[in-house]
Structure formats: C-alpha cells, structure tokens
Design an enzyme around this catalytic site. Structure first.
Site, PDB file in Angstrom:
ATOM      1  N   GLU A  81      -0.088  -1.095   5.749  1.00  0.00           N
ATOM      2  CA  GLU A  81       1.159  -0.693   6.439  1.00  0.00           C
ATOM      3  C   GLU A  81       0.971   0.894   6.818  1.00  0.00           C
ATOM      4  O   GLU A  81       1.376   1.246   7.968  1.00  0.00           O
ATOM      5  CB  GLU A  81       2.485  -0.926   6.029  1.00  0.00           C
ATOM      6  CG  GLU A  81       3.683  -0.845   6.616  1.00  0.00           C
ATOM      7  CD  GLU A  81       4.089   0.461   6.800  1.00  0.00           C
ATOM      8  OE1 GLU A  81       5.115   0.887   7.384  1.00  0.00           O
ATOM      9  OE2 GLU A  81       4.128   1.532   5.894  1.00  0.00           O
ATOM     10  N   ASP A 112       8.358   4.664  -1.276  1.00  0.00           N
ATOM     11  CA  ASP A 112       7.724   4.105   0.130  1.00  0.00           C
ATOM     12  C   ASP A 112       6.561   3.017  -0.570  1.00  0.00           C
ATOM     13  O   ASP A 112       5.337   3.665  -0.710  1.00  0.00           O
ATOM     14  CB  ASP A 112       7.534   4.880   0.910  1.00  0.00           C
ATOM     15  CG  ASP A 112       6.978   4.253   2.262  1.00  0.00           C
ATOM     16  OD1 ASP A 112       7.413   3.140   2.408  1.00  0.00           O
ATOM     17  OD2 ASP A 112       6.336   4.936   3.351  1.00  0.00           O
ATOM     18  N   ASP A 152       0.762  -1.151  -0.097  1.00  0.00           N
ATOM     19  CA  ASP A 152      -0.072   0.064  -0.052  1.00  0.00           C
ATOM     20  C   ASP A 152       0.737   1.354  -0.030  1.00  0.00           C
ATOM     21  O   ASP A 152       2.161   1.288   0.428  1.00  0.00           O
ATOM     22  CB  ASP A 152      -0.935   0.116   1.367  1.00  0.00           C
ATOM     23  CG  ASP A 152      -0.198  -0.196   2.482  1.00  0.00           C
ATOM     24  OD1 ASP A 152       0.948  -0.851   2.755  1.00  0.00           O
ATOM     25  OD2 ASP A 152      -0.809   0.669   3.573  1.00  0.00           O
TER      26      ASP A 152
END
Length: 373
Positions: A146, A116, A82
């Site tokens: 997360e 990320d 995610d």
C-alpha cells in the site's frame, strides 16, 4: 566448500485472543517494509486458518478471511500489512522492534506501523478471532504494497484476481483517524510540466534560452491560486493545488536548456478524475501536462444504512478525509467506504511513530459493538 542454505525463518505465532494493544506490538515486531511482507502475511494466514468459522484465501502476500453465515448484509474490514522504511535517525523510537512507555499517565506503544497501520490490523485480527456470530457477514482483508506506487497495490491485485471476495454493502478501512469516522477521500492528480530552451555559457547568456525562467508563468499561477472547499454529502473537503518538485540546470556556469515542475492536485469527491485534469488545464492554460499519477476521489456514502449505523455506533461527528486512501478503490467497485482506525495520522511515517494502547482498545470496542449488534 559451499555452506548449506540457511533454514527458513519460523513463522511468528500470533495470539489473536490477546489484548489488541499487545497484538499491535507483536505485529510491529515483524518488520514488513513494502516488498518484504511475506513473513507477516504468513503469520496472519496461519493465525486465521486456525479459526474454523472463517474461510481463508491467500493471494501473493494478501490474505482474505470471510464469515459465511448468510447474513443479509456484508461488510469489509480492510488494512494493509506493509510499512514505510524504518527511520535512519539514531535513537528514533518509531522503529522495529516495538517499545513501550508511560507518557502523561498513558500506556503508549512506539514503533514503525503502530499508527500506519498495525494498530488497525490488530483490531481486525482480534475481531476475526472473537466474533464468531456477527450480525453482519464480515470480510477481513489484509493486503500488501500500500505504501508504494498504486500499480503495485495488493488490494488492486485482489480486485483484478478475486473481485468476488471484495463484494460488500459497506467497507471500513482501518487507517488512522484518531477514532473518528472519516468519510470518503480526496482524489490525487500529479502532473509534470516541462519547458525547454537552449544551453549556453552563463557568461554569454544572451546566446542561450533559459528553460527555468520559462516556468515563471506556471509558478506565478500556482502561487496565486486559491484552493476551494467543496461540500459533498454534508462533509467539507479542502482541495489543494501545489508545486511539489522542481528541477533544471546541469552546472553553475550553464544556462539550462530544460526544466520541469511537478504539480499535485488534491481534488474533492464531487469531481471525476477527468474533471480534475480539466480543472488543472484551466488553471495552467497553454502548458502541456504529463500525467504521472491519477487516483479517483471517493464520496462518503454515509447515507447508506450500514454506514449510518456505524456512525451512530461510533457516536462522533464524521469528518472528511483530506488525503487519498484505498476507500477510493472500494468506492470505484461500488462499495461505499469510510476510514476509521486508532492513532493520529500526523504521526504516521515519523521517527516518533506511536499510538496509545487505549486508542487501539477503543477502536476494537466500537467495531465489536457495531458488528455484534
């Protein structure tokens, strides 16, 4: 007349043998803001199930793939699928789909998740496809949720439902570290202190009791606090204790009868969560602490054989991880873990999120060399 239901969107096809930088772009092109990971999880699962040397397990929107070669040592490579929400600033490049540009002579990928952490996920997938005979058995973990509250974590769910699939001697979390090993992580504690008073018209303030003013002691103590640097297993972890949010008052002519301050303590891995909470109580005596969030720190564990071999393979001096990451979950399971992945963590979640293509490739080479022996 009711329109027929739309046909489900086709599952994106991922080429795991492609250049890891190209694979990063393909992953970024699949929007996967937290809570909307099903499509990327479908694509990852489909790609991994085409690999006969892996055993694949699906749990919600998390996917686990494992080699089962009977090696004496097993390592986990983990990454989340995610991302945080997309930028809202017009013209932002850190969005979806991905974009590409040459910056100072370097091929750079732009898009939400390039740092990320879809660059790291691309490295995992490329290794899963090409390393059919690693010298260590490998568990590849791709998980959801997360970037939201810890209670929703897909890794936490895997720990509860299939803990045996996460058992290992060592774990690498492919969070962005600019290609340097970052050992362990700080823990994080978030508390709220609420003060109460008595409301009154501000023109007759002497009748009331100002709850905001009662926060003065809390703020004074926090402003005077000197954070510590704590050495743990040769790495120096910097702590921090800060007010992060303050609220109080209802109108411009009312003495506030309630006020609250939220405080975040980032604590070194020499402390348990209970010790961290006790430290904050010592700094703020006489104040009731409402615990909002508490996640443990993780010791670096760089003295373990697999960790030492990995650090040697990367060839750079390891650093401490100041922020909290899921290495703490692995540490709590008894699996020493480090952070290692492509991209500058300072660019994560920004409107200009980007990663150099060669950084993704370098991360892939380092892990491939270590796993291939």
């Amino acid at each position: 007349m009711t329109a027929p239901d739309a046909a489900p969107a086709a599952v994106p096809v991922l080429d795991l043998t492609a250049d890891p930088a190209e694979l990063t772009a393909a992953l970024v092109d699949i929007a996967s803001v937290s809570g909307d990971e099903a499509r990327i999880a479908d694509a990852v699962e489909a790609a991994l199930r085409r690999l006969p040397h892996l055993r694949v397990h699906r749990d919600g929107d998390a996917v686990v793939a494992r080699t089962e070669l009977g090696r004496p040592e097993r390592v986990v490579l983990a990454g989340h699928l995610d991302t945080v929400p997309l930028p809202t600033v017009p013209g932002a490049r850190g969005t979806v789909p991905s974009a590409r540009a040459v910056v100072d002579g370097r091929d750079v990928l732009y898009g939400r998740g390039t740092v990320d952490m879809k660059g790291g996920v691309a490295v995992q997938l490329a290794l899963a496809a090409t390393l059919t005979e690693p010298v260590r058995d490998v568990t590849y973990v791709f998980y959801d949720h997360e970037e939201v509250e810890a209670a929703a974590s897909g890794l936490g769910r895997l720990e509860r439902t299939v803990p045996q699939l996460l058992a290992a001697d060592f774990a690498v979390l492919l969070e962005p570290t600019d290609g340097t090993v970052e050992g362990g992580c700080n823990g994080t504690l978030r508390v709220r202190i609420t003060t109460t008073g008595r409301a009154a018209h501000s023109g007759r303030s002497w009748i009331g009791e100002n709850a905001v003013h009662k926060q003065a002691d809390v703020l004074t103590r926090l402003a005077a606090y000197t954070p510590r640097t704590v050495e743990v297993e040769g790495l120096a972890y910097r702590e921090g204790l800060n007010a992060i949010r303050i609220s109080g008052g209802v109108a411009g002519n009312v003495i506030p009868d309630t006020a609250s301050v939220e405080i975040n303590y980032r604590f070194a891995p020499d402390k348990t969560p209970e010790q961290a909470l006790e430290h904050v109580r010592e700094v703020l005596p006489g104040h009731e602490l409402e615990v909002l969030d508490l996640s443990p720190a993780a010791r670096p564990g760089l003295d373990r054989p697999a960790a030492a071999a990995f650090v040697a393979a990367v060839g750079q001096e390891p650093r401490p991880k100041y922020g909290w990451t899921d290495v703490a979950r692995f540490s709590a399971m008894g699996v020493p873990a480090v952070n290692f992945g492509p991209g500058d963590a300072l660019l994560a979640h920004t409107d200009d999120e980007h990663v150099p293509a060669d950084a993704v490739r370098a991360c892939h080479r380092a892990l491939a060399d270590w796993l291939a022996g």
